[in-house]
Design an enzyme around this catalytic site. Structure first.
Site, mmCIF file in Angstrom:
data_model
loop_
_atom_site.group_PDB
_atom_site.id
_atom_site.type_symbol
_atom_site.label_atom_id
_atom_site.label_comp_id
_atom_site.label_asym_id
_atom_site.label_seq_id
_atom_site.Cartn_x
_atom_site.Cartn_y
_atom_site.Cartn_z
ATOM 1 N N GLU A 165 0.861 -1.229 0.031
ATOM 2 C CA GLU A 165 0.037 0.031 0.220
ATOM 3 C C GLU A 165 0.918 1.274 -0.209
ATOM 4 O O GLU A 165 2.094 1.337 0.113
ATOM 5 C CB GLU A 165 -1.037 0.064 1.061
ATOM 6 N N HIS B 266 -9.124 9.623 2.504
ATOM 7 C CA HIS B 266 -8.608 8.338 1.797
ATOM 8 C C HIS B 266 -8.720 8.929 0.252
ATOM 9 O O HIS B 266 -9.714 9.647 -0.054
ATOM 10 C CB HIS B 266 -9.298 7.104 1.824
ATOM 11 N N ARG C 83 -0.989 8.906 1.724
ATOM 12 C CA ARG C 83 -2.486 9.428 1.286
ATOM 13 C C ARG C 83 -2.629 11.009 1.150
ATOM 14 O O ARG C 83 -3.174 11.442 0.334
ATOM 15 C CB ARG C 83 -3.127 8.884 2.339
ATOM 16 N N HIS D 262 -11.564 9.449 5.942
ATOM 17 C CA HIS D 262 -11.223 8.306 6.198
ATOM 18 C C HIS D 262 -10.933 7.933 7.566
ATOM 19 O O HIS D 262 -11.421 6.796 8.275
ATOM 20 C CB HIS D 262 -10.311 7.503 5.218
ATOM 21 N N ARG E 103 -1.676 9.032 9.110
ATOM 22 C CA ARG E 103 -1.553 7.759 9.325
ATOM 23 C C ARG E 103 -0.995 6.943 8.149
ATOM 24 O O ARG E 103 -1.528 7.149 7.054
ATOM 25 C CB ARG E 103 -2.940 7.048 9.753
HETATM 26 P P1 FAD Z 1 -14.392 0.672 15.691
HETATM 27 O O1 FAD Z 1 -14.000 -0.604 14.881
HETATM 28 O O2 FAD Z 1 -14.742 1.704 14.920
HETATM 29 O O3 FAD Z 1 -15.463 0.396 16.818
HETATM 30 C C1 FAD Z 1 -15.849 1.375 17.526
HETATM 31 C C2 FAD Z 1 -17.008 0.860 18.411
HETATM 32 O O4 FAD Z 1 -17.365 1.648 19.495
HETATM 33 C C3 FAD Z 1 -18.188 0.180 17.859
HETATM 34 O O5 FAD Z 1 -18.591 -1.170 18.680
HETATM 35 C C4 FAD Z 1 -19.263 1.128 18.128
HETATM 36 O O6 FAD Z 1 -20.491 0.510 18.429
HETATM 37 C C5 FAD Z 1 -18.740 1.573 19.670
HETATM 38 N N1 FAD Z 1 -19.497 3.007 20.062
HETATM 39 C C6 FAD Z 1 -19.248 4.075 19.329
HETATM 40 N N2 FAD Z 1 -19.702 5.097 20.159
HETATM 41 C C7 FAD Z 1 -20.245 4.256 21.062
HETATM 42 C C8 FAD Z 1 -21.176 5.012 22.095
HETATM 43 N N3 FAD Z 1 -21.540 6.195 22.261
HETATM 44 N N4 FAD Z 1 -21.729 4.045 22.975
HETATM 45 C C9 FAD Z 1 -21.347 2.737 23.002
HETATM 46 N N5 FAD Z 1 -20.587 2.326 21.946
HETATM 47 C C10 FAD Z 1 -20.169 3.078 20.881
HETATM 48 N N6 FAD Z 1 -7.205 0.170 9.138
HETATM 49 C C11 FAD Z 1 -6.389 -0.418 8.552
HETATM 50 O O7 FAD Z 1 -5.401 -0.953 9.664
HETATM 51 N N7 FAD Z 1 -6.316 -1.269 7.562
HETATM 52 C C12 FAD Z 1 -7.353 -1.307 6.751
HETATM 53 O O8 FAD Z 1 -7.377 -2.129 5.808
HETATM 54 C C13 FAD Z 1 -8.488 -0.450 6.901
HETATM 55 N N8 FAD Z 1 -9.524 -0.192 5.954
HETATM 56 C C14 FAD Z 1 -10.477 0.614 6.558
HETATM 57 C C15 FAD Z 1 -11.512 0.655 5.538
HETATM 58 C C16 FAD Z 1 -12.552 1.751 5.812
HETATM 59 C C17 FAD Z 1 -13.716 1.654 4.934
HETATM 60 C C18 FAD Z 1 -12.382 2.287 7.064
HETATM 61 C C19 FAD Z 1 -13.747 3.151 7.388
HETATM 62 C C20 FAD Z 1 -11.414 2.227 7.893
HETATM 63 C C21 FAD Z 1 -10.350 1.354 7.498
HETATM 64 N N9 FAD Z 1 -9.424 1.422 8.348
HETATM 65 C C22 FAD Z 1 -8.238 0.469 8.180
HETATM 66 C C23 FAD Z 1 -9.170 1.915 9.713
HETATM 67 C C24 FAD Z 1 -9.893 0.927 10.738
HETATM 68 O O9 FAD Z 1 -10.575 0.218 10.319
HETATM 69 C C25 FAD Z 1 -10.409 1.563 11.936
HETATM 70 O O10 FAD Z 1 -9.317 2.905 12.233
HETATM 71 C C26 FAD Z 1 -10.146 0.656 13.327
HETATM 72 O O11 FAD Z 1 -10.928 -0.537 12.878
HETATM 73 C C27 FAD Z 1 -10.899 1.352 14.359
HETATM 74 O O12 FAD Z 1 -11.306 0.319 15.398
HETATM 75 P P2 FAD Z 1 -11.663 0.615 16.940
HETATM 76 O O13 FAD Z 1 -11.683 -0.434 17.571
HETATM 77 O O14 FAD Z 1 -11.035 1.761 17.528
HETATM 78 O O15 FAD Z 1 -13.100 1.398 16.534
HETATM 79 C C1 SIN Z 2 -7.524 0.565 2.265
HETATM 80 O O1 SIN Z 2 -7.679 -0.542 2.068
HETATM 81 O O2 SIN Z 2 -7.130 1.530 1.395
HETATM 82 C C2 SIN Z 2 -7.766 1.003 3.747
HETATM 83 C C3 SIN Z 2 -6.252 0.717 4.401
HETATM 84 C C4 SIN Z 2 -6.217 1.782 5.647
HETATM 85 O O3 SIN Z 2 -7.002 2.490 5.949
HETATM 86 O O4 SIN Z 2 -5.161 1.746 6.396
#
Ligand code: FAD
Ligand code: SIN
Length: 530
Positions: free
Chosen positions: A115, A239, A287, A348, A383
């Site tokens: 990537e 993104h 990015r 993103h 990031r």
């Molecule tokens: P999340 O997985 O967002 O979980 C948040 C949790 O908090 C959820 O359960 C939600 O319900 C809960 N929550 C929120 N507010 C409240 C509230 N008020 N009360 C109770 N619960 C609440 N990163 C990578 O490293 N690689 C990738 O390939 C990648 N691809 C991505 C593709 C997309 C489309 C997106 C959007 C992001 C991507 N990212 C990627 C970024 C990565 O997915 C996220 O940064 C990461 O998953 C965040 O994880 P988290 O556990 O912090 O939060």
């Molecule tokens: C992607 O698959 O382009 C997302 C990867 C990331 O957000 O780290």
């Protein structure tokens, strides 16, 4: 009064990668409650496509991954944090393999994709839907644990602190959270000796975002209101390649499409325009560079989108690497093996957030935080792709280990006050929420986007002030709903983003302003103190 009705040892707010990683480690010794807004898999984790960055190839080194992370982050990263996270990546991947995540393999090795910003192939993945597989494996393990209780459809409103103790202490010590039960409409007090915030990012503060509906910055806003510092909120990542489609507004086209040979082209002339912006790294520049180049093309030539084209690669290769995206696009009438994909940048990732240390502790006693809601020092001003899930695993584990290590010294929970809904009624003006929500997202996109100016930021600040009075008035008079909770938090995050952007008098990484185009010699965090 509430003392034990909803009491566990540890409360975790969020069931994504960060929250469930912490839960699984804590559950070896303690009783853990995990709350999620909506369904248990409704966060960004399940949506992740590209994968997880880790040094696994013999030709790769930690030093290279560290350097790539710092280059992408424009030197604003904290080196100690970067080293801490990157050196733990191989162990995090081992743990996920143990949990049964079916990563793609080449014979007996994990397959590594590439990537933007990475000098080596180092992205472990499950086709082009890595997050879905990771979320499923973590949830399965959590559901099988006798010490973990998972409660979906709980929307946390605010953290419980010394202000909510029956014998008011007014201290900043966190004792859990008040949460709206989205099914009954009641507000519950979930009291715990330790609370972990793992509530994800604030992407939905922008009109166009790849993030799921619930990414409204609730945890960042709650921690700020409770007295924790937040930092670098101006560093919002866009993104470069989100599908341009009038119906489907947030389909990400993974960066791995460029990693595996995709080109960015002017849609009319077919010119491979990255040659004009970053001739060495081209489509694999970090990015911020690629998103700004696309934004420039769109504005300069009055385009609606640019093209991302991988149709010069063999069709089987494309379908084999990107089966989910291929199918989704085909359903919309786009065959990526035969022609280009129209793409635009979209918000993103939230690089800023609640300030945390290597032990995942926040400023507030009793509150730990991990994942996208934090500013741990890993990402700096931008990031590096696929470093985010990695951060969740490393700091979810760090939070758990710190809580376990300190458990015997943590005070017993006090009796706390029940949520008082005696002075609020049912709303007769839901339209206010929709109107304000739309307004915030639109001016954040137009005034606080990829390229900024002080004047536009001041315009946004003015609107935020006006809306703030309206929203607080509404919040004070009407019963809480998830929409209202989210609007209040979106507004709070918008305010923090704009305030941080106005405070940074330079262009660095994701913060690019025409009024201060130079980069300062010394990198400084924008730290806001409540
Ligand atoms: P999340 O997985 O967002 O979980 C948040 C949790 O908090 C959820 O359960 C939600 O319900 C809960 N929550 C929120 N507010 C409240 C509230 N008020 N009360 C109770 N619960 C609440 N990163 C990578 O490293 N690689 C990738 O390939 C990648 N691809 C991505 C593709 C997309 C489309 C997106 C959007 C992001 C991507 N990212 C990627 C970024 C990565 O997915 C996220 O940064 C990461 O998953 C965040 O994880 P988290 O556990 O912090 O939060
Ligand atoms: C992607 O698959 O382009 C997302 C990867 C990331 O957000 O780290």
């Amino acid at each position: 009064m509430s003392d034990s009705a909803h009491q566990y040892d540890v409360l975790i707010i969020g069931s994504g990668a960060a929250g469930l990683t912490a839960a699984l480690s804590l559950a070896t010794k303690l009783k853990v409650l995990v709350l999620a807004k909506g369904k248990l898999n409704s966060g960004s984790t399940a949506w992740a496509q590209g994968g997880i960055a880790a040094v696994l190839d013999t030709g790769d080194t930690f030093a290279d991954h560290i350097r790539d992370t710092m280059v992408a982050g424009a030197g604003l990263n904290d080196l100690e944090t970067v080293e801490f996270v990157i050196s733990r990546a191989p162990a995090a991947i081992d743990r996920l393999c143990e949990l049964g995540v079916p990563f793609n393999r080449d014979a007996d090795h994990l397959h590594l994709t590439r990537e933007g910003g990475h000098s080596h192939r180092r992205i472990v993945h499950v086709d082009d839907a890595t997050g879905w597989a990771v979320q499923a494996a973590l949830l399965k393990a959590a559901e099988e644990s006798a010490n973990i209780t998972l409660l979906p459809h709980r929307s946390c409103i605010d953290l419980i602190t010394g202000h909510h103790e029956a014998r008011y202490s007014g201290s900043g010590r966190v004792w859990g959270a008040y949460a709206l039960n989205e099914e009954t409409g009641e507000v519950e007090a979930h009291v715990a000796r330790a609370t972990v915030l793992a509530s994800g990012g604030a992407g939905r503060v922008y009109q166009f975002s790849t993030a799921p509906r619930g990414a409204t910055g609730d945890g960042i806003a709650m921690a700020w209101r409770a007295g924790a510092r937040v930092s670098n909120m101006e560093m919002m990542q866009f993104h470069p390649t989100c599908l341009y489609n009038l119906e489907v507004k947030n389909l990400l086209i993974t960066e791995a499409v460029r990693g595996e040979g995709g080109h960015l082209l002017h849609p009319e002339t077919g010119h491979r325009f990255m040659t004009d912006y970053d001739p060495e790294r081209m489509e694999l520049a970090p990015r911020d560079v690629v998103a700004r180049a696309i934004d420039d093309q769109i504005k300069r030539f009055g385009l609606d989108y640019v093209h991302l084209d991988i149709s010069h690669m063999p069709a089987d290769f494309v379908k084999g690497h990107f089966p989910n995206i291929y199918e989704k696009l085909l359903a919309l009438g786009i065959d990526m093996t035969k022609g280009p994909i129209p793409v635009v940048p979209a918000q993103h990732y939230t690089c800023g957030g609640v300030v945390t240390g290597l032990d995942a502790r926040t400023d507030l006693p009793g509150l730990w935080a991990a994942g996208e809601c934090t500013e741990s020092g890993l990402h700096g001003a931008n990031r590096l792709a696929s470093n985010s899930l990695l951060e969740c695993f490393v700091f979810g584990e760090a939070a758990a280990q710190d809580i376990l290590a300190r458990w015997d010294t943590l005070e017993a929970t006090p009796t706390v006050r029940e949520w008082d809904a005696s002075r609020v009624g049912d709303s007769d003006e839901e339209v206010v929420i929709k109107q304000n929500w739309t307004e915030i997202r639109r001016f954040m996109w137009n005034y606080v986007g990829i390229v900024r100016t002080t004047k536009r930021l001041e315009r946004a600040a003015h609107r935020i002030k006006l809306l703030g009075e309206e929203i607080e008035d509404y919040y004070g008079h009407f019963r809480v709903t998830t929409d209202l909770i989210e609007l209040r938090n979106l507004h709070q995050c918008a305010e923090l983003i704009v305030r941080s952007a106005l405070a940074r008098h330079e262009s660095r990484g994701l913060h690019y302003t025409l009024d201060y185009p130079e980069t300062d010699a010394v990198a400084r965090d924008t730290v806001l103190v409540p």
